[in-house]
Design a protein around this motif. Sequence first.
Motif, PDB file in Angstrom:
ATOM      1  N   UNK A  25      -2.412   2.746  -8.951  1.00 51.43           N
ATOM      2  CA  UNK A  25      -0.978   2.715  -8.670  1.00 51.43           C
ATOM      3  C   UNK A  25      -0.821   2.984  -7.178  1.00 51.43           C
ATOM      4  N   UNK A  26      -0.025   2.172  -6.501  1.00 47.50           N
ATOM      5  CA  UNK A  26       0.056   2.266  -5.039  1.00 47.50           C
ATOM      6  C   UNK A  26       1.503   2.219  -4.586  1.00 47.50           C
ATOM      7  N   UNK A  27       1.717   2.750  -3.375  1.00 49.30           N
ATOM      8  CA  UNK A  27       2.985   2.592  -2.668  1.00 49.30           C
ATOM      9  C   UNK A  27       2.710   1.874  -1.359  1.00 49.30           C
ATOM     10  N   UNK A  28       3.577   0.923  -1.021  1.00 49.47           N
ATOM     11  CA  UNK A  28       3.391   0.136   0.181  1.00 49.47           C
ATOM     12  C   UNK A  28       4.308   0.613   1.299  1.00 49.47           C
ATOM     13  N   UNK A  29       3.747   0.638   2.515  1.00 51.68           N
ATOM     14  CA  UNK A  29       4.555   0.902   3.693  1.00 51.68           C
ATOM     15  C   UNK A  29       5.148  -0.385   4.242  1.00 51.68           C
ATOM     16  N   UNK A  30       5.716  -0.293   5.428  1.00 45.08           N
ATOM     17  CA  UNK A  30       6.354  -1.444   6.048  1.00 45.08           C
ATOM     18  C   UNK A  30       5.310  -2.372   6.676  1.00 45.08           C
ATOM     19  N   UNK A  31       5.592  -3.659   6.615  1.00 44.50           N
ATOM     20  CA  UNK A  31       4.720  -4.644   7.245  1.00 44.50           C
ATOM     21  C   UNK A  31       4.836  -4.575   8.765  1.00 44.50           C
ATOM     22  N   UNK A  32       3.723  -4.839   9.420  1.00 51.28           N
ATOM     23  CA  UNK A  32       3.721  -5.012  10.877  1.00 51.28           C
ATOM     24  C   UNK A  32       2.706  -6.096  11.214  1.00 51.28           C
ATOM     25  N   UNK A  33       2.838  -6.659  12.397  1.00 48.42           N
ATOM     26  CA  UNK A  33       1.918  -7.712  12.828  1.00 48.42           C
ATOM     27  C   UNK A  33       0.883  -7.108  13.770  1.00 48.42           C
ATOM     28  N   UNK A  34      -0.369  -6.991  13.346  1.00 45.54           N
ATOM     29  CA  UNK A  34      -1.389  -6.382  14.206  1.00 45.54           C
ATOM     30  C   UNK A  34      -1.731  -7.315  15.367  1.00 45.54           C
ATOM     31  N   UNK A  35      -2.009  -6.783  16.546  1.00 48.08           N
ATOM     32  CA  UNK A  35      -2.348  -7.628  17.695  1.00 48.08           C
ATOM     33  C   UNK A  35      -3.678  -8.341  17.483  1.00 48.08           C
ATOM     34  N   UNK A  36      -3.765  -9.551  17.980  1.00 50.25           N
ATOM     35  CA  UNK A  36      -5.018 -10.306  17.929  1.00 50.25           C
ATOM     36  C   UNK A  36      -5.314 -10.962  16.610  1.00 50.25           C
ATOM     37  N   UNK A  37      -4.378 -10.859  15.635  1.00 48.00           N
ATOM     38  CA  UNK A  37      -4.635 -11.436  14.316  1.00 48.00           C
ATOM     39  C   UNK A  37      -3.427 -12.263  13.892  1.00 48.00           C
ATOM     40  N   UNK A  38      -3.248 -13.437  14.441  1.00 50.85           N
ATOM     41  CA  UNK A  38      -2.065 -14.240  14.131  1.00 50.85           C
ATOM     42  C   UNK A  38      -1.977 -14.583  12.651  1.00 50.85           C
ATOM     43  N   UNK A  39      -0.773 -14.423  12.120  1.00 50.64           N
ATOM     44  CA  UNK A  39      -0.525 -14.760  10.719  1.00 50.64           C
ATOM     45  C   UNK A  39      -0.768 -13.634   9.745  1.00 50.64           C
ATOM     46  N   UNK A  40      -1.625 -12.665  10.101  1.00 52.76           N
ATOM     47  CA  UNK A  40      -1.976 -11.572   9.194  1.00 52.76           C
ATOM     48  C   UNK A  40      -0.938 -10.464   9.300  1.00 52.76           C
ATOM     49  N   UNK A  41      -0.623  -9.851   8.166  1.00 52.53           N
ATOM     50  CA  UNK A  41       0.278  -8.701   8.135  1.00 52.53           C
ATOM     51  C   UNK A  41      -0.518  -7.450   7.766  1.00 52.53           C
ATOM     52  N   UNK A  42      -0.157  -6.330   8.396  1.00 55.46           N
ATOM     53  CA  UNK A  42      -0.803  -5.047   8.121  1.00 55.46           C
ATOM     54  C   UNK A  42       0.236  -4.067   7.597  1.00 55.46           C
ATOM     55  N   UNK A  43      -0.210  -3.165   6.741  1.00 54.10           N
ATOM     56  CA  UNK A  43       0.678  -2.098   6.260  1.00 54.10           C
ATOM     57  C   UNK A  43      -0.165  -0.973   5.690  1.00 54.10           C
ATOM     58  N   UNK A  44       0.437   0.213   5.695  1.00 57.84           N
ATOM     59  CA  UNK A  44      -0.211   1.354   5.065  1.00 57.84           C
ATOM     60  C   UNK A  44       0.028   1.297   3.566  1.00 57.84           C
ATOM     61  N   UNK A  45      -1.003   1.653   2.830  1.00 58.61           N
ATOM     62  CA  UNK A  45      -0.920   1.673   1.373  1.00 58.61           C
ATOM     63  C   UNK A  45      -1.380   3.049   0.916  1.00 58.61           C
ATOM     64  N   UNK A  46      -0.578   3.695   0.094  1.00 58.84           N
ATOM     65  CA  UNK A  46      -0.941   5.005  -0.449  1.00 58.84           C
ATOM     66  C   UNK A  46      -1.393   4.822  -1.884  1.00 58.84           C
ATOM     67  N   UNK A  47      -2.662   5.122  -2.142  1.00 60.61           N
ATOM     68  CA  UNK A  47      -3.184   5.040  -3.500  1.00 60.61           C
ATOM     69  C   UNK A  47      -2.657   6.213  -4.314  1.00 60.61           C
ATOM     70  N   UNK A  48      -2.746   6.107  -5.614  1.00 62.72           N
ATOM     71  CA  UNK A  48      -2.079   7.056  -6.509  1.00 62.72           C
ATOM     72  C   UNK A  48      -2.514   8.499  -6.279  1.00 62.72           C
ATOM     73  N   UNK A  49      -3.726   8.712  -5.799  1.00 66.39           N
ATOM     74  CA  UNK A  49      -4.203  10.079  -5.570  1.00 66.39           C
ATOM     75  C   UNK A  49      -3.749  10.619  -4.226  1.00 66.39           C
ATOM     76  N   UNK A  50      -2.864   9.912  -3.553  1.00 70.51           N
ATOM     77  CA  UNK A  50      -2.391  10.345  -2.249  1.00 70.51           C
ATOM     78  C   UNK A  50      -3.319   9.948  -1.120  1.00 70.51           C
ATOM     79  N   UNK A  51      -4.153   8.950  -1.350  1.00 67.42           N
ATOM     80  CA  UNK A  51      -5.145   8.512  -0.377  1.00 67.42           C
ATOM     81  C   UNK A  51      -4.562   7.387   0.460  1.00 67.42           C
ATOM     82  N   UNK A  52      -4.319   7.597   1.742  1.00 68.91           N
ATOM     83  CA  UNK A  52      -3.762   6.525   2.567  1.00 68.91           C
ATOM     84  C   UNK A  52      -4.856   5.575   3.038  1.00 68.91           C
ATOM     85  N   UNK A  53      -4.623   4.283   2.878  1.00 70.45           N
ATOM     86  CA  UNK A  53      -5.549   3.259   3.355  1.00 70.45           C
ATOM     87  C   UNK A  53      -4.744   2.215   4.119  1.00 70.45           C
ATOM     88  N   UNK A  54      -5.459   1.304   4.758  1.00 70.54           N
ATOM     89  CA  UNK A  54      -4.819   0.281   5.568  1.00 70.54           C
ATOM     90  C   UNK A  54      -5.115  -1.081   4.963  1.00 70.54           C
TER      91      UNK A  54
END
Length: 723
Positions: free
Chosen positions: A29-58
């Motif tokens: 179970x996850x929660x999604x953060x806001x999308x952002x456009x990382x530099x140097x990676x056209x077309x790709x979207x990045x966001x923080x994702x919090x896994x159910x145990x409170x583990x933040x990943x990218x």
Amino acid sequence: MTEPEAAQPPGPYEELEFSTHLEESIRFAVRYGEDRRPPGRPGVLAREVTLSAGWPVLQFRLPLSAQADPHAYDMLEREVSTAVALERRYGSEKFGEVFTRVIGFDLTCAEPFVLYRTPAGAPLTECAGRLSGDEQQRVIAQLALAVRLLSDLELVHRTIAPDTVRWDGTHVRLCEPYAALRVGETREAFGAAPWASPEQRAGRGTADPRDDLWSVGRIGYYLLSGHSDRGEGPPEDLGDYRRLAALEHSGLFAADAAARPAPAELLRLLHVPDPLATAVGTADPLSRGRAEFDAHLARKRQASAAAPGQAPGAAWVPVQDGPRNPYDLVPPRPSLRARLRAGFGGDAPDRTPAPPAPAPAPVLVPPPSRARMCPHCLRPVEYDETLLVTIDAKGNRIPLDLAGEHRPAIRREILRKAYHLCPHAGPGEEAHELPVPYLTNGDPLSIAFVGSSSVGKTHLLAAILGEVELGGLEPYGLKCLPLNPDAHRTYLRERVQSLQQGRQLGRTVQQTFARFADGLLVSARGATPRPVVFFDLAGEDLAQDGEVTRFLTGVDAFVFVLDPLRALRMASLDPVREQDGLPRRDLGDEAFTTVLNRIERQSNGLVGAPAVIAVNKSDLVRFEPAVDRWLGRGLPPRLDREALRAESRDAYAFLTHHASRAWLKPFDDCARCTLHFVAATGGQARGDRFPHGARSRRVLAPLLSIFAMCGLLPEAEPIEGGV
């Protein structure tokens, strides 16, 4: 002044399923953060994702809006392959912390993504001025170590710069490997001065670990001097910094990669221990299979050398004879023309190499009568102008009379599209015909694709001919024209274009008479064009020892298409097997056995016809190291004998480890047989479509190998065995 907007509350929990680097499926179970456009990676979207145990990943994902770019998915897939390779090799090692660590990925969902641990520390651009002298040296040493680790996996990161490298006070951490290339792949223009090497910025030559060392040297100069330079050669004030002496005298700042030190040598100059030089190597599960490959090749070499009738111009076969001599002579299989002469009481075939002839036009006024073996009924056919026909849109054969046409150019154009009836279709036999160019050019070459139903023979042939149509054989000195323009156009429209548009091709229907699917006229360096025809029969037909497969006794070469879902004892394939309803088989492919039992053998008991084993659908096991080593890189611009042998050796060992011996029957039975990892579609179909399009991988490798064994592939340098 307006009030600042209140922070958005975190979104609700959603479910996310993905695969780990070991391809184990897990769900959070996850929660999604806001999308952002990382530099140097056209077309790709990045966001923080919090896994159910409170583990933040990218998370980095490819949104639907970016998937119109045909290269976007390939870049993400290459990134995931690199990240998984690093995690599998170094994830359990303390020094593996120099890389951003992958958590998981899903390349099959609607918006493919990869998950990483959230990197600690700050970019060097933010903390460089606060680093002590010792910390600066540790940053340089750990960057050199990272390049050494990458090079051992034959990877080049290409994204080492102050804004992409982090420092947490203990470790450097390279950013995600989104621009990585395999060593030896053609450089793609990427990066900016001074951090990217001149060759990399220009996209010149092939990727080299010393590209990354250039970046390490530039960062070292930046940290110790407090500024950067133009990045064209050694900085003018390099000698002013005592701590850079080791880098200066190593050649690290040379403008040419060949003049820079190897990663291991740089570690030595920096007095940094090389963990790969001192570590106890882990057991290689494929080592036994590689040794078996070497021994089996030696046995086949000995058997072939003992066979009578060996000719000096024989084709090559890989042997265990040292790294510089991986091929040796075996008795060649007589050509169709030679077999035809011998079978009808003619003179013994003349194997004296003929001098090169100037290349004629693809279809000329036919030469004096010369028999060809019909690839369908295996009877001799001589050119007879009274048997010429054209075929209309309804399939009707219309007699063609050229008696009144004396203009050579017009005759050539008419004959280019004409057919010649086979005169041997008697009562109760199916009438058939041959394209006129089949009878008026060089010795034909027939290639049969062998495998049970649904192994991907049709998709593989369509992918191969699609690459040929895009000019894929031209770098190897080969020119291709359609054997019959109308039939070729129909094949391209119904098969190749459908596949390239992401549609799954229908199953090959059973036949009562074997006909080839398509044909080409292939010429090399001014030599007479040779007709090449491809047979693609239904698996049910190939598995039956009936009349429809009578043509197999005259086929010149074979592509045995192996399906990992049927062959490999790998738990990661079980969900796909269940989904497709394909049970695993330890007894091998029954089509392989039936065909091999029917082909003529030499006096040494081996099949003389050249053969390849194409491990199709290799994308299903793309993250296995032996597979990733080959499937993750493009084909070289010329035939590389050592690479060809190495791929065959890896594929043999991989199959020996994960499948029963029965699946290697073509290699056991054929005197000349290479093995290749290929992917005709690059993914699994959903319904009748491939969600991210069809993305073929290395599909020309089997064809190039056969062409080399049959003397059709020119080489810049002579190859042992007369190829």
